[in-house]
Design an enzyme around this catalytic site. Structure first.
Site, PDB file in Angstrom:
ATOM      1  N   ASP A  66      -1.009   1.261  12.671  1.00  0.00           N
ATOM      2  CA  ASP A  66      -1.027   1.328  11.211  1.00  0.00           C
ATOM      3  C   ASP A  66      -2.068   2.357  10.782  1.00  0.00           C
ATOM      4  O   ASP A  66      -2.876   2.820  11.594  1.00  0.00           O
ATOM      5  CB  ASP A  66      -1.371  -0.062  10.654  1.00  0.00           C
ATOM      6  CG  ASP A  66      -1.056  -0.210   9.176  1.00  0.00           C
ATOM      7  OD1 ASP A  66      -0.428   0.701   8.606  1.00  0.00           O
ATOM      8  OD2 ASP A  66      -1.434  -1.242   8.594  1.00  0.00           O
ATOM      9  N   GLU A 107      -1.839   7.988   9.171  1.00  0.00           N
ATOM     10  CA  GLU A 107      -1.394   9.241   8.543  1.00  0.00           C
ATOM     11  C   GLU A 107      -2.359  10.422   8.786  1.00  0.00           C
ATOM     12  O   GLU A 107      -1.866  11.556   8.738  1.00  0.00           O
ATOM     13  CB  GLU A 107      -1.198   9.017   7.046  1.00  0.00           C
ATOM     14  CG  GLU A 107      -0.012   8.131   6.709  1.00  0.00           C
ATOM     15  CD  GLU A 107      -0.237   6.657   7.038  1.00  0.00           C
ATOM     16  OE1 GLU A 107       0.748   5.983   7.369  1.00  0.00           O
ATOM     17  OE2 GLU A 107      -1.393   6.198   6.979  1.00  0.00           O
TER      18      GLU A 107
END
Length: 953
Positions: A518, A521
């Protein structure tokens, strides 16, 4: 030639002055809107994998300070060729809102257009290029063994700084169906995406395409040889190649375009002045925003059912503009123009050709296709144990139990809470003893908050130099869940070894089975870093795509930070992919079995290493419906192991929504229920008995179909097929299928038509021409240990379609699933885990065509070993039906497959009642025939790994 004067000639100067003032106000408003910051951006929140590095700039280059004064543009004469159809106007002011005077000083045309816009629309440009706008000129074109080379020259600079006035064109005719061309700077090494791609040294012998070149303005024109249709024509707008702005436009042969993920959108993208931004971002999915992944590949459908695809291998921040003419414009902030064109000619082939370049999907372990359960808020091992017990007690399958941040000590990776999770290792071993697996969240950011010597991952990372650095050469420090954090640089080979060590050491304590990646990015709760970012041209490029927050560093780290291969400016969109590669590698070396990695952030080629979930979706009917095109999109992008959080992640679900989402989620390739800490719990057992019965029915159907699903993943792994697929992939010659994105296919054989709206007890779906058999006629409950409640309502046994929209009964306990004529699929008795279901007898569902034929196959192995294909440790059996006879063919048989028992065969489409049924020549006395459903149920006692013949007469 019809020549028009530019708007605001002397005869109407007074009126135009008023128009210009009004325009300035409107543009000012639009500029503020473009740069407007969202609330979450205004405050802080609580190996041989790579090619040789090619830096973005010249050797020794360091980004200099930003010069705030505006770039001086050399004024050009106002154009006289402005009679361009509105749909064919290409934006001459992509970088900022400008006035008419500034527009004409660029040598461009200015025509205001009033529009009401809705995301992702950006509107028809007011300032646009005239046909005569200067571009590059083609020179020195010559043939090579693999294609062509040429020089491209520009005599006049553009309005972007640091134009590259001389370029090199390399055209590679790599295969009969793949064309590859590159445009780059021959005088300076620039960053290129370090993706492993095929190298072809010879020219394709019989290409499906022809390549033409326009000399001035330069352009590449690609046609289909058959029919001459133009697929790519880059002469429609001028080529730009500046240091931080690259633009390439092309016409499109149709408006039916899909791809360019990841975005919350219909399957077919709008060509009504839509902007698609690619810059990986941690933000809940909403329309018109850049999301977690970047996949610069599109597939275009053409008249007659043909298709082609285009892939721009570029990882920099970019916009893709779609306009009605139709046309497409790539705008990138760096790198080179590295373009692949895939000729198909059918859509299925386009996807396979794309995956030939970026890599075929990995083969997941069998257990990964079972049901996964998670919630942020499982705050102790006692709670997790209770959840697992509740699932078992209420007869819901559960294969993989997950934990969110709750298990960690101070939310730090590779630790666990010694109070609430003191017996964490024992809990995981108990799951294993019950035939289940365990996964937990791992965020990339490593806590830097403690004193030296207090946290091994950070101490070791510092010692080994694995972290991304700032302009001073020190680790860049941001802020994520554990507080201040450093960010591993997964392009550094040393980081791969360090990550493997951390994974192995933690696995020695807690024997987990897979990794959930998770926040990769990468996400950052401060802009850039704790100290901010330098004021240089990488942080403030001359062109900023339409990113959420208006600047590249919003919710992530500084673009100018340094990684092993290049700057983060170039590598940002690869961060999730590189972490997935490192994690897959670490799991293989630690566990010695097939890895299972699920990642939020993705880039082209991601499916080779990991799966994906679609992020922080809302518990809403809208997001339920959008999950269908999301799943289809990622399958087209080569990431078949994909799913959305069932029942939604953000917000409270409702019983009806959760039932319908569970029914659809049973047909996500990756099936997981997960929700937020602040939302009401939504495990299946939380709802009424009526709702639970409806959910159990969906669970049982999925688990019965797992052998077919596993076979589809095998085909994806070895052939580049999709698993979940849009209807147009199977029926490209039927234009009615092209925009269908509220239904999905599993492989070629199963059509799923879910209910996606509240209060509905019927559903309308499109059924391509042919016969579609209702899967409710196929029951395998007696073969397994998981009972499936029977439907209280009647159902239509088969759909005879001419290619039409049909309305079907869909009570709350039913999701419509239909088996396509001509196919045979394997099934197995469902159980509470795949460990148990794999031991159950199997069945075949045979859907006959009008001529009485059908085919299918089964792939089987031990479900988790590595290199089963290379070692030949698998079973592959094909099935065929013809002339009232079903036979199998043993392509390969190993121990596991040889022991599979076949106990039931259901034949659909048997026109008349048989008087005799034979199994390997022995009469079967207890067969049953339904004259209403035209179905024949044959109990047998056979082995899949031995030749058999079943016949009726």
């Amino acid at each position: 030639m019809n020549i028009r004067k530019p708007l605001c000639s002397n005869s109407v100067v007074g009126a135009c002055t008023l128009i210009s003032l009004t325009t300035a106000v409107i543009l000012g408003h639009l500029m503020l809107r473009e740069l407007m910051l969202l609330p979450q951006d205004l405050h802080e929140s609580s190996s041989g994998l790579w090619k040789t590095y090619r830096p973005h700039h010249q050797e020794g280059y360091k980004p200099g300070p930003l010069h705030i004064q505006e770039q001086t543009e050399q004024p050009k004469e106002a154009p006289t060729q402005c009679d361009v159809p509105p749909s064919s106007r290409f934006d001459c002011a992509p970088d900022k809102g400008i006035s008419q005077e500034q527009c004409e000083a660029r040598g461009c045309c200015y025509v205001p257009a009033g529009q009401v816009l809705k995301e992702p629309q950006i509107g028809q440009p007011w300032c646009f290029f005239p046909p005569s706008y200067p571009s590059y000129r083609l020179e020195n074109l010559s043939s090579t063994e693999s294609g062509y080379t040429a020089t491209l020259t520009r005599t006049s600079p553009t309005f972007f700084p640091k134009d590259v006035l001389t370029l090199q064109l390399e055209v590679l005719m790599e295969t009969d169906s793949r064309l590859h061309f590159k445009i780059k700077d021959p005088a300076s090494k620039r960053y290129e995406v370090p993706l492993e791609t095929p190298r072809v040294l010879s020219q394709a012998p019989s290409p499906l395409y022809s390549v033409e070149f326009s000399e001035e303005p330069f352009g590449v024109i690609v046609r289909r040889k058959l029919g001459g249709r133009v697929l790519l024509n880059t002469t429609v707008a001028p080529l730009f190649f500046a240091d931080q702005f690259l633009q390439l436009s092309t016409s499109l042969p149709s408006q039916h375009i899909t791809g360019l993920g990841e975005h919350l959108s219909p399957l077919m993208l709008s060509t009504d002045w839509a902007r698609i931004t690619l810059w990986n971002r941690d933000t809940p999915p909403s329309q018109g925003t850049n999301l977690y992944g970047s996949h610069p590949f599109y597939l275009a459908l053409e008249d007659g059912g043909l298709a082609h695809g285009v892939f721009l291998l570029n990882s920099n921040a970019m916009d893709v503009i779609l306009q009605p003419s139709p046309a497409l414009t790539w705008r990138s902030t760096g790198g080179i123009l590295d373009v692949y064109v895939f000729l198909g000619p059918e859509p299925k082939s386009v996807v396979q050709q794309y995956l030939d370049v970026v890599g075929y999907p990995f083969m997941p372990p069998y257990w990964g296709l079972g049901f996964h359960l998670c919630r942020w808020g499982y705050s102790s091992t006692a709670i997790v144990r209770q959840v697992v017990e509740n699932m078992t007690r209420t007869h819901f399958p559960l294969d993989v139990q997950w934990n969110d941040l709750d298990y960690m000590d101070a939310r730090r990776d590779f630790t666990f809470n010694q109070d609430s999770f003191a017996d964490f290792p024992d809990m995981v071993r108990e799951l294993h003893q019950d035939g289940r697996r365990y996964m937990m969240i791992v965020d990339p950011a490593i806590s830097s908050a403690g004193p030296a010597g207090s946290y091994r991952p950070y101490d070791e990372g510092l010692r080994r130099g694995v972290f991304i650095t700032n302009e001073t050469g020190q680790p860049l420090i941001g802020k994520v869940w554990p507080g201040t954090t450093a960010f591993p640089d997964f392009t550094n080979p040393e980081t791969l070894d360090w990550w493997q060590d951390m994974v192995s050491e933690f696995h020695a304590q807690v024997p987990f089975d897979g990794m959930w990646l998770d926040m990769n990015e990468p996400s950052n709760f401060v802009r850039g870093s704790q100290q901010g970012c330098p004021n240089n041209e990488l942080e403030n490029p001359p062109y900023v795509p339409g990113v959420v927050g208006g600047i590249l560093q919003a919710a992530t780290i500084c673009a100018s930070s340094h990684q092993f291969l290049s700057t983060h400016y170039n590598l940002h969109n690869l961060y999730g992919l590189t972490e997935a590669i490192a994690s897959s590698r670490a799991l293989v070396k630690t566990r010695g079995t097939r890895p299972f990695v699920i990642s939020r952030s993705t880039f082209s080629g991601h499916g080779r290493y990991a799966g994906h979930w679609t992020g922080d979706v809302r518990s809403s009917w809208e997001h339920l419906a959008y999950s269908v095109p999301d799943i289809l999109q990622f399958n087209l992008l080569g990431v078949p192991l994909v799913g959305a959080d069932i029942c939604g992640f953000i917000g409270d679900t409702s019983e009806e929504l959760c039932v319908r989402w569970t029914q659809l989620g049973a047909f996500y390739p990756f099936m997981r229920n997960h929700n937020d800490l602040n939302s009401v719990p939504q495990e299946p057992y939380r709802f009424s008995e009526t709702a639970q019965q409806a959910m159990r029915k969906a669970f049982a159907l999925r688990y019965a179909l797992l052998p077919y699903l596993y076979t589809l993943f095998h085909r994806a792994h070895v052939r580049g097929d999709t698993v979940a697929r849009p209807l147009f992939l199977e029926f490209p010659e039927d234009p009615s299928t092209w925009s269908v994105d509220r239904q999905l296919l599993w492989g070629p054989a199963l059509l799923i038509t879910p209910v996606l709206e509240p209060g509905k007890t019927e559903v309308t779906g499109y059924f391509p021409k042919g016969t579609w058999y209702n899967m409710q006629m196929v029951s395998v409950d007696s073969l397994g240990t998981l009972p499936s409640p029977s439907s209280a309502s009647s159902f239509r046994s088969a759909v005879q379609s001419k290619g039409q929209w049909l309305t079907l009964e869909a009570p709350l306990d039913t999701i419509n699933v239909h088996l396509r004529e001509g196919y045979i699929i394997p099934l197995q008795g469902p159980s509470l885990t795949t460990t148990e279901s794999r031991k159950q007898p199997m069945a075949l569902a045979v859907a006959l065509t009008a001529s009485g034929e059908a085919d299918g196959e089964l792939f089987w192995d031990d479900g988790e070993s590595l290199a089963v294909l290379e070692r030949g440790a698998y079973t592959l059996v094909t099935f065929s039906a013809k002339n009232n006879t079903i036979v199998n063919k043993l392509v390969r048989v190993t121990k596991e497959g040889a022991e599979l028992q076949l106990r039931e065969v259901t034949v659909l489409g048997v026109a008349t009642a048989p008087t005799q049924v034979l199994s390997n020549g022995i009469p079967v006395s207890n067969f049953t025939y339904s004259p209403d459903n035209k179905s024949l149920a044959i109990p047998v006692s056979l082995l899949m790994g031995e030749l058999f013949q079943i016949s009726w007469s």
